[in-house]
Enzyme design. Structure first.
Site, short mmCIF file in Angstrom:
data_model
loop_
_atom_site.label_atom_id
_atom_site.label_comp_id
_atom_site.label_asym_id
_atom_site.label_seq_id
_atom_site.Cartn_x
_atom_site.Cartn_y
_atom_site.Cartn_z
N VAL A 202 0.84 -1.19 0.00
CA VAL A 202 0.00 0.00 0.00
C VAL A 202 0.88 1.24 0.00
CG1 VAL A 202 -1.84 1.25 1.20
CG2 VAL A 202 -1.76 -1.25 1.32
N LYS A 203 0.50 2.19 -0.82
CA LYS A 203 1.16 3.50 -0.84
C LYS A 203 0.26 4.50 -0.14
CE LYS A 203 2.54 7.14 -4.11
NZ LYS A 203 2.73 7.47 -5.56
N THR A 204 0.82 5.22 0.82
CA THR A 204 0.03 6.17 1.57
C THR A 204 0.91 7.35 1.97
OG1 THR A 204 -1.66 6.35 3.29
CG2 THR A 204 0.40 5.26 3.91
#
Length: 297
Positions: A202-204
């Site tokens: 996940v990119k956050t």
């Protein structure tokens, strides 16, 4: 057929030595298929467990972003220092040399431009094209709390299912609308939803308060978005704090290609993500490389 002459009769089966069952270095990934693990190991360096992703997919909804007017001139020279290139298939085919070594993460969702409601995206490529392009992962935007939240989540789950047929990972990118609060509570919600539904990483965004709770409760790796352009030392400090608080890498774009010395900045980021350098030492490296480049130029 092998020549049987001279075959030795003595064989050593090492019956007293149990076979070692190797684990996998990446968080939450032990039970994946071999091909999927192999692709993840091309994104994340097995030695550090982290990744430096160079993001330049901005044009899929922004057009020619500042610094990306000529990708052949601004980005291609940076390729040797990136672990992963995050880009669109159009740019990959038209501008990226096929002999490039970094792994490829393809932008797989799209639709609206900056002139429209951004959360109204669809899946924008066929997984078989991703196979042709040797993609290691597919990136899809997820708008938790957005107007088209459910559609974007269904984009994610459909893409995961398609990618799994071929052992291709899916990167969920948590998009934040201009009216949403960027805090740890929101990012705990968004990243956990993505992981629960099957995203492989996940990119956050990084937040200064409580980011370690975001990484702690997400069962798959998190990489941070670089976000808007920051002063170099500030961007390096953000990367350092994110890694120290549990992130497995960074996906930086504007903080690299809009820097005064993009190659030096990318190498300084690598020193933090893979080498454990402090922001001050990484900034010294950036300054040294920048000065050397200016003298050479």
């Amino acid at each position: 057929m092998a020549d049987l002459d001279g075959v030795k009769e003595h064989k050593e089966f090492h019956t007293g030595v149990p076979q070692q069952t190797a684990g996998f270095f990446l968080k939450g990934s032990s039970h994946y298929d071999w091909g999927l693990k192999n692709r993840l190991a091309r994104i994340f360096d097995p030695r550090s467990g982290n990744t430096v992703m160079l993001a330049f997919d901005h044009g899929y909804f922004q057009g020619p972003t500042t610094g990306l007017e000529r990708i052949d001139l601004s980005i291609v020279p940076l390729i040797p220092w990136a672990d992963t290139l995050m880009l669109t298939r159009g740019v990959l085919r038209s501008l990226i040399p096929p002999e490039s070594r970094p792994s490829v993460v393809l932008r797989a969702s799209g639709g609206p431009s900056i002139l429209k409601e951004l959360s109204n995206e669809e899946i924008a490529l066929d997984v078989e094209d991703a196979v042709r392009l040797n993609a290691a992962a597919l990136a899809v935007q997820v708008f938790v709390g957005g107007e088209h939240e459910t559609k974007s989540i269904h984009n994610l789950t459909r893409l995961i299912d398609q990618g799994l047929r071929y052992g291709i990972a899916t990167l969920a990118v948590t998009a934040v609308g201009k009216d949403m609060v960027r805090d740890a509570k929101y990012f705990r919600l968004a990243t956990r939803i993505c992981a629960e539904l099957g995203a492989h990483y996940v990119k956050t965004y990084y937040v200064e308060e409580g980011f370690e709770t975001v990484t702690s409760c997400c069962p798959v790796p998190i990489v941070i978005a670089g976000g808007k352009k920051l002063p170099e030392l500030d961007a390096l400090t953000m990367a350092y704090n994110a890694i120290r608080q549990g992130a497995n890498g960074v996906d930086m774009g504007r903080n690299i290609f809009q820097s005064d010395a993009p190659a030096a900045m990318l190498q300084a980021v690598r020193a933090i993500v893979h080498g454990g350098e402090t922001p001050a030492r990484a900034f010294d490296l950036y300054t040294t490389l920048k000065n050397e480049a200016q003298k050479a130029g």
